[in-house]
Write a protein that holds these residues in place. Structure first.
Motif, PDB file in Angstrom:
ATOM      1  N   HIS A 105       0.618  -1.364   0.048  1.00 36.84           N
ATOM      2  CA  HIS A 105      -0.189  -0.040   0.063  1.00 36.84           C
ATOM      3  C   HIS A 105       0.939   1.438  -0.131  1.00 36.84           C
ATOM      4  O   HIS A 105       0.361   2.343  -0.446  1.00 36.84           O
ATOM      5  N   LEU A 106       2.072   1.257   0.453  1.00 38.27           N
ATOM      6  CA  LEU A 106       2.886   2.558   0.607  1.00 38.27           C
ATOM      7  C   LEU A 106       3.999   2.378  -0.386  1.00 38.27           C
ATOM      8  O   LEU A 106       4.624   3.408  -0.687  1.00 38.27           O
ATOM      9  N   GLY A 107       3.864   1.187  -1.197  1.00 37.92           N
ATOM     10  CA  GLY A 107       4.994   1.128  -2.472  1.00 37.92           C
ATOM     11  C   GLY A 107       6.370   1.151  -1.699  1.00 37.92           C
ATOM     12  O   GLY A 107       7.316   1.343  -2.565  1.00 37.92           O
ATOM     13  N   LEU A 108       6.725   0.815  -0.449  1.00 37.25           N
ATOM     14  CA  LEU A 108       8.107   0.915  -0.128  1.00 37.25           C
ATOM     15  C   LEU A 108       8.972  -0.331  -0.605  1.00 37.25           C
ATOM     16  O   LEU A 108       8.355  -1.261  -0.737  1.00 37.25           O
ATOM     17  N   PRO A 109      10.224   0.008  -0.765  1.00 36.14           N
ATOM     18  CA  PRO A 109      11.099  -1.302  -1.260  1.00 36.14           C
ATOM     19  C   PRO A 109      11.046  -2.169   0.203  1.00 36.14           C
ATOM     20  O   PRO A 109      11.028  -1.807   1.223  1.00 36.14           O
ATOM     21  N   TYR A 110      11.244  -3.352  -0.372  1.00 35.25           N
ATOM     22  CA  TYR A 110      11.253  -4.468   0.720  1.00 35.25           C
ATOM     23  C   TYR A 110      11.976  -4.184   2.116  1.00 35.25           C
ATOM     24  O   TYR A 110      11.601  -4.433   3.132  1.00 35.25           O
ATOM     25  N   PRO A 111      13.411  -3.971   1.832  1.00 40.72           N
ATOM     26  CA  PRO A 111      14.040  -3.710   2.981  1.00 40.72           C
ATOM     27  C   PRO A 111      13.716  -2.611   3.950  1.00 40.72           C
ATOM     28  O   PRO A 111      13.817  -2.793   5.109  1.00 40.72           O
ATOM     29  N   LEU A 112      13.103  -1.486   3.417  1.00 43.24           N
ATOM     30  CA  LEU A 112      12.502  -0.408   4.206  1.00 43.24           C
ATOM     31  C   LEU A 112      11.216  -1.160   5.068  1.00 43.24           C
ATOM     32  O   LEU A 112      10.857  -0.763   6.128  1.00 43.24           O
ATOM     33  N   ALA A 113      10.699  -1.910   4.296  1.00 47.92           N
ATOM     34  CA  ALA A 113       9.312  -2.313   4.706  1.00 47.92           C
ATOM     35  C   ALA A 113       9.701  -3.408   5.971  1.00 47.92           C
ATOM     36  O   ALA A 113       8.856  -3.444   6.923  1.00 47.92           O
ATOM     37  N   VAL A 114      10.741  -4.086   5.984  1.00 49.87           N
ATOM     38  CA  VAL A 114      11.181  -4.873   7.061  1.00 49.87           C
ATOM     39  C   VAL A 114      11.503  -4.090   8.229  1.00 49.87           C
ATOM     40  O   VAL A 114      11.275  -4.381   9.437  1.00 49.87           O
ATOM     41  N   LEU A 115      12.291  -2.810   7.919  1.00 48.17           N
ATOM     42  CA  LEU A 115      12.731  -1.678   8.909  1.00 48.17           C
ATOM     43  C   LEU A 115      11.370  -1.351   9.647  1.00 48.17           C
ATOM     44  O   LEU A 115      11.293  -1.243  10.898  1.00 48.17           O
ATOM     45  N   ALA A 116      10.543  -0.979   8.759  1.00 45.71           N
ATOM     46  CA  ALA A 116       9.329  -0.521   9.516  1.00 45.71           C
ATOM     47  C   ALA A 116       8.634  -1.539  10.288  1.00 45.71           C
ATOM     48  O   ALA A 116       8.000  -1.272  11.413  1.00 45.71           O
ATOM     49  N   ALA A 117       8.556  -2.871   9.920  1.00 47.29           N
ATOM     50  CA  ALA A 117       7.889  -3.884  10.624  1.00 47.29           C
ATOM     51  C   ALA A 117       8.661  -3.929  11.888  1.00 47.29           C
ATOM     52  O   ALA A 117       7.963  -4.099  12.997  1.00 47.29           O
ATOM     53  N   ILE A 118       9.859  -3.963  11.821  1.00 48.81           N
ATOM     54  CA  ILE A 118      10.870  -3.943  13.229  1.00 48.81           C
ATOM     55  C   ILE A 118      10.283  -2.879  14.159  1.00 48.81           C
ATOM     56  O   ILE A 118      10.099  -3.015  15.393  1.00 48.81           O
ATOM     57  N   LEU A 119      10.393  -1.472  13.717  1.00 41.45           N
ATOM     58  CA  LEU A 119       9.900  -0.529  14.335  1.00 41.45           C
ATOM     59  C   LEU A 119       8.516  -0.295  14.746  1.00 41.45           C
ATOM     60  O   LEU A 119       8.440  -0.152  16.166  1.00 41.45           O
ATOM     61  N   VAL A 120       7.463  -1.075  14.208  1.00 45.71           N
ATOM     62  CA  VAL A 120       6.281  -0.990  14.808  1.00 45.71           C
ATOM     63  C   VAL A 120       6.122  -1.996  15.772  1.00 45.71           C
ATOM     64  O   VAL A 120       5.594  -1.689  16.973  1.00 45.71           O
ATOM     65  N   THR A 121       6.714  -3.177  15.531  1.00 46.63           N
ATOM     66  CA  THR A 121       6.427  -4.203  16.528  1.00 46.63           C
ATOM     67  C   THR A 121       7.318  -3.764  17.995  1.00 46.63           C
ATOM     68  O   THR A 121       6.637  -4.025  18.939  1.00 46.63           O
ATOM     69  N   ALA A 122       8.536  -3.202  17.567  1.00 40.04           N
ATOM     70  CA  ALA A 122       9.076  -2.690  18.763  1.00 40.04           C
ATOM     71  C   ALA A 122       8.619  -1.801  19.952  1.00 40.04           C
ATOM     72  O   ALA A 122       8.312  -1.698  20.845  1.00 40.04           O
ATOM     73  N   ALA A 123       7.908  -0.565  18.851  1.00 44.89           N
ATOM     74  CA  ALA A 123       7.221   0.319  19.374  1.00 44.89           C
ATOM     75  C   ALA A 123       6.053  -0.223  20.339  1.00 44.89           C
ATOM     76  O   ALA A 123       5.801   0.273  21.458  1.00 44.89           O
TER      77      ALA A 123
END
Lengths: 389, 319, 288
Positions: C56-74
């Motif tokens: 939905h945001l069109g981010l490249p996969y590595p950034l998406a993984v980073l986002a996943a880490i940040l969201v779950t950690a938060a």
């Protein structure tokens, strides 16, 4: 001190006994049961969508004629969680609301759980499971939404053999009732068509099928059949089969979910060669109208794909039977149902089957489909007419 | 050597008597109403409370056990297999449903009770998983993934208990029996269990032969769970693997914790309220799980000591 | 022979995935004494967040993984700070809290994303092949990331002040607090670290396997098993056990088939505990 606690407990227990009286202004309630959470949620929600559509159709015409009254049809969903006890609890919960007609449940454990309890509650139900005992003569109020592989496996295999010659097949299915009942019947059908068949079962809950794939490929089959593995699992199995270098055809003598399999496995070019049983003749334009009809009448998108289409005739016929019987008493509705021809505005004509497989002919058999994907191209779903037992 | 821990003065305390009275009173409910919903919710609650008591016994020693579905399965399938051989007498089956899991618990306990704390939790979880697999792998005995369906109804003193109402009354009976056993056990050994719960090593150093009481608790808890299995199978007329999934242990633990682990009334209250809540949510299909979780969060955060504990402390403050 | 080697390759890649999961789980237990029932939920959340970022945001996969880490950690941080912190000494209560959180999380995700499996693909396809033996590239990448994560975790725990603080709290909370370490800051950090790891694993593994509401439960069961085997609270034990579980699972499944394989695995773990109750590398278990 402890007496007060006892009073609290007694109060709670009484609270359980109090059921709210509902003001009834000619409503006919029917139940829609199936798993609505967890891995099989789409099938329960499909059952619900189908029943909602049948109800909406009738309500759009002013309501359901029941004897002298015309009543609004209301659908009450119940999440039977793919377990026997939840289905049994569901039967009781629906019975408590005076609901005598249930469309559902879906899975084999659910069908097993609901049968004795629905019989005790004098409820009519339509199960969609492919269990070997989906119908039993001692439960005359249990109906079957669509036949299991004993009715269609043979036709699918014969067609598949013309496109993908095969001498051996390995079937992969989960090791619970939803898997074993179907894979074993499939295996028999393959053998009857001269194809050696081996069954491999996996622990339900497995997410990584690479070890199973390795084991299966050691048997060097021509074809691998995913039987009734849930589409999410089947998609991973396909993905990992192809990754392991398997180039043979992959089959699915099981339930709906091809779209999901294509999606999870990585697309048609990964899937390459695939054949499957479609509960419904999906290429038929009249059948495809169902989704548009749902959207028009309910203003939202339906859930469940082809499973919803397969469940629809049962819901429609039940409502029609209520009208014919003039009551929602389960026994009377059952009598009316058995007398009705098997016909549906979108699905076409079918037959009452089940006598041969279960000893009781209370199963709807509509035209179905056989789908073929060859060399990465979806050749579509070929319609197969229904046949008598 | 003089016993270092004095025996309890009275066999049953206030809470235990209250609990027994609740189940005695429960017999009256099916005669007062014919509502299928009441029967259904009551029946589920009566099955659940017995299983919750099995969890509660172990919690008395600060041991959280996830093994209840495994022992329930032993009890339930024993009854189902007996039913296939036309043994339906209530007394025989009740004894079998209690004794067989208890016997199995003896060697298992020897294995598992050396573990403390969270290890114990996780290993009992593994036991439930193993039981599920064993059920699938022995189709000749247990019907495998199909289970055993169409079990003949229980016969009590010659009468068949076939109607909904009779089944609920039977479940009341099992629950009452289980409560009496649980009450006697936990009351008689109240101080032994409490000593183990408080500080096992200290208790041992003071002369308490800890393993005996742990074993006793484990074996009786297994028997009680077996009774719950019997009740469940009678309610469904089917012994099916999906009824004994390891995930159901979570439900029974929730009943006990939410109700309150300090008193025998805890499992009773917890089961009654959560079973009722689940049935309310049931017709809202997809929201059921989430609402259940939210309820657990609220109760655990706002009502320390569970419902019973909170009520008790409120009452104490008022006096 | 090829089967034997293939099973080994599969086993190692399974082990890598299980290691990432087990490390987070044992971290939370070792430092906070909390049995995290929502571990599978965070795995699933990581997968869905990464999927949403890509789709939905069109981010490249590595950034998406980073986002996943940040969201779950938060989310983990907030959950620990607001909810678990109040009851952190009552192990059963925290267990129930994490369970409640899991039930709520999975229902929300089911509502938002629906019950069907998502079309979420790993950006790298293909495999290294040598005759009939193959090693999928995606698994090799995950293996590499797993080893880096283990190394990173080791560095954090043994080479930074934060890590020292966490280990001190795990060893003896009273003394650590007397020395001035503040659990109010360190506990949420530990929880966030663990949930972030679960989210990372989800973001990496769900595109390889599948992403649907059903993926959370097996993750929890596997984490339990691995952590029991390795010894609660021991990171080295968790990593070692993860690879053992992965390899045993692969070999038993390949040679004995799906259900018997699982049974053998469970029984082996049970037997090991008879002879070594604290697991492979665990210390004497703390009461729970």
């Amino acid at each position: 001190m402890k007496i007060r606690t006892t009073m609290l407990v007694a109060g709670l227990a009484t609270g359980v006994g109090i059921t709210a009286a509902q003001a009834q202004s000619c409503e006919l309630k029917i139940g829609a049961m199936g798993p609505m959470s967890g891995g099989a949620a789409q099938w329960g929600l499909a059952m619900y969508s189908a029943t909602e559509l049948a109800a909406a159709e009738v309500n759009a015409q002013g309501g359901l004629k029941m004897g002298a009254k015309t009543c609004k049809v209301v659908v009450v969903p119940y999440d039977s969680k793919y377990t026997a006890d939840a289905a049994a609890a569901g039967s009781n919960a629906l019975a408590a609301q005076d609901i005598k007609l249930i469309v559902g449940p879906v899975g084999s454990p659910e069908a097993t759980g609901i049968k004795p309890v629905a019989a005790r509650n004098e409820q009519l139900a339509w199960n969609a499971s492919y269990a070997k005992n989906a119908l039993e003569t001692k439960y005359p109020l249990m109906f079957h939404i669509a036949p299991g592989p004993s009715a269609w496996a043979d036709a699918v295999i014969k067609k598949a053999k013309t496109v993908f010659p095969m001498k051996s097949v390995v079937l992969i299915a989960p090791n619970d009732q939803g898997g074993t009942d179907i894979a074993s019947v499939d295996a028999e059908a393959y053998k009857a068509n001269g194809v050696t068949a081996t069954e491999e079962y996996y622990q339900r809950g497995t997410t990584n099928f690479a070890p199973i794939v390795t084991r299966v490929l050691a048997l060097k089959p021509d074809v691998v059949d995913t039987a009734s593995s849930p589409p999410g699992d089947a998609g991973v199995i396909v993905k990992q089969l192809r990754l392991a270098g398997f180039t043979g055809a992959i089959g699915r003598l099981g339930g709906p979910g091809t779209d999901e399999i294509v999606r999870v496995s990585g697309g048609l070019d990964v899937l390459q060669n695939f054949y499957w049983f479609e509960t419904v003749a999906t290429a038929d334009p009249k059948v495809q109208e169902i989704d548009a009809l749902y959207k028009k009448l309910l203003g939202k998108d339906p859930v469940g794909g082809t499973a919803m289409w397969a469940d629809l005739p049962a819901a429609r016929m039940t409502l029609k039977a209520v009208s014919m019987a003039g009551t929602d008493d389960a026994k009377a509705v059952a009598v009316a149902l058995r007398a009705m021809p098997v016909e549906d505005p979108n699905m076409g004509k079918g037959y009452w089957t089940g006598k041969k497989a279960f000893g009781i002919a209370q199963e709807l058999h509509f035209p179905f489909g056989i789908g073929i994907i060859k060399d990465g191209k979806n050749l579509g779903v070929e319609r197969q007419e229904a046949h008598r037992d | 050597m003089t016993p270092l821990i004095p025996r309890a003065r009275f066999l049953l305390g206030g809470a235990e008597i209250a609990a027994i009275l609740v189940f005695a009173a429960a017999f009256a409910v099916p005669t007062m109403t014919r509502s299928v919903l009441v029967y259904s919710v009551m029946n589920q609650a009566l099955v659940g409370v017995v299983a919750a008591q099995s969890v509660w016994i172990m919690l008395r020693m600060n041991l959280l056990s996830f093994a209840s579905p495994a022992f329930m399965a032993i009890g339930g399938y024993t009854v189902a297999i007996a039913g296939q051989h036309d043994i339906t007498d209530a007394f025989v089956l009740t004894a079998a449903a209690f004794l067989l899991p208890a016997l199995v618990a003896v060697p298992l306990g020897a294995l598992v009770l050396r573990l403390k704390g969270t290890y114990f939790v996780l290993v009992t979880f593994v036991l439930s998983q193993i039981m599920q697999l064993l059920l699938f792998e022995t189709p000749g005995l247990t019907g495998g993934s199909n289970g055993i369906s169409g079990i003949p109804p229980v016969t009590f003193l010659g009468t068949e208990l076939a109607t909904n109402k009779q089944v609920v009354l039977f479940a009341c009976g099992i629950a009452l029996l289980a409560t009496i056993i649980t009450a006697c056990l936990t009351r008689y050994f109240r101080q032994h269990f409490a000593a183990i719960e408080e500080n096992e090593i200290l208790a041992e150093s003071l002369g308490l032969v800890v393993w005996r009481y742990k074993a006793l608790g484990f074996v009786v808890a297994a028997g009680i769970a077996g009774l719950a299995g019997y009740s469940l199978v009678t309610m469904l007329l089917t012994a099916h693997p999906s009824s004994f999934e390891s995930g159901t242990a979570v439900d029974f633990i929730a009943y006990t914790i939410v109700g309150g682990r300090a008193s025998i009334l805890g499992p009773v209250v917890g089961t009654a309220s959560l079973v009722y809540a689940t049935n309310l949510f049931g017709t809202h299909g997809q929201y059921a799980q989430g609402l259940y979780g939210a309820l657990i969060l609220v109760v655990v955060l706002a009502l320390r000591g569970g419902v019973v504990g909170t009520v008790a402390s409120l009452v104490r403050r008022i006096r | 022979m090829e089967q034997f080697l293939q099973a080994g390759i599969i086993g190692v890649s399974l082990g890598a995935q299980y290691a990432l999961l087990a490390l987070g789980f044992t971290l939370i237990f070792g430092i906070l004494g909390v049995v995290n029932f929502s571990h599978g939920g965070f795995y699933m959340l990581g997968g869905y967040v990464a999927f949403a970022c890509v789709e939905h945001l069109g981010l490249p996969y590595p950034l998406a993984v980073l986002a996943a880490i940040l969201v779950t950690a938060a989310l983990g941080w907030v959950f620990e700070l607001l909810l678990i912190e109040r009851l952190v000494d009552d192990h059963l209560a925290t267990l129930m809290l994490t369970l409640g959180l899991y039930l709520v999380m999975s229902t929300v995700m089911l509502q938002v994303f629906g019950p069907l499996a998502m079309d979420f693909r790993f950006p790298v396809t293909g495999a290294l092949r040598a005759g009939p033996i193959y090693a999928p590239l995606e698994n090799l990448i995950v293996l590499a990331i797993c080893l880096m994560a283990i190394l990173g975790l080791w560095l954090v725990l043994f080479r930074t002040d934060l890590g020292r603080g966490l280990r001190a709290l795990a060893d003896d909370r009273q003394v650590a607090m007397a020395q001035g370490l503040r659990p109010r800051i360190l506990f949420p950090a530990a929880f966030a670290l663990a949930t972030g790891l679960a989210g990372l694993t989800g973001a990496l593994v769900t595109p390889i396997l599948s992403l649907s509401p059903g993926v959370a439960d097996p993750v929890l069961a596997t984490s339990f098993l691995t952590v029991i085997l390795g010894g609660l609270g021991s990171l080295g034990g968790a990593a070692l056990a993860a690879f053992i579980v992965g390899i045993v699972e692969a070999y038993t499944s390949v040679y004995f088939g799906g259900s018997i394989g699982a049974l053998v695995l469970f029984v082996l773990v049970l037997l090991l505990l008879v002879f070594r109750p604290q697991g492979l590398l665990g210390r004497e278990a703390r009461g729970a």
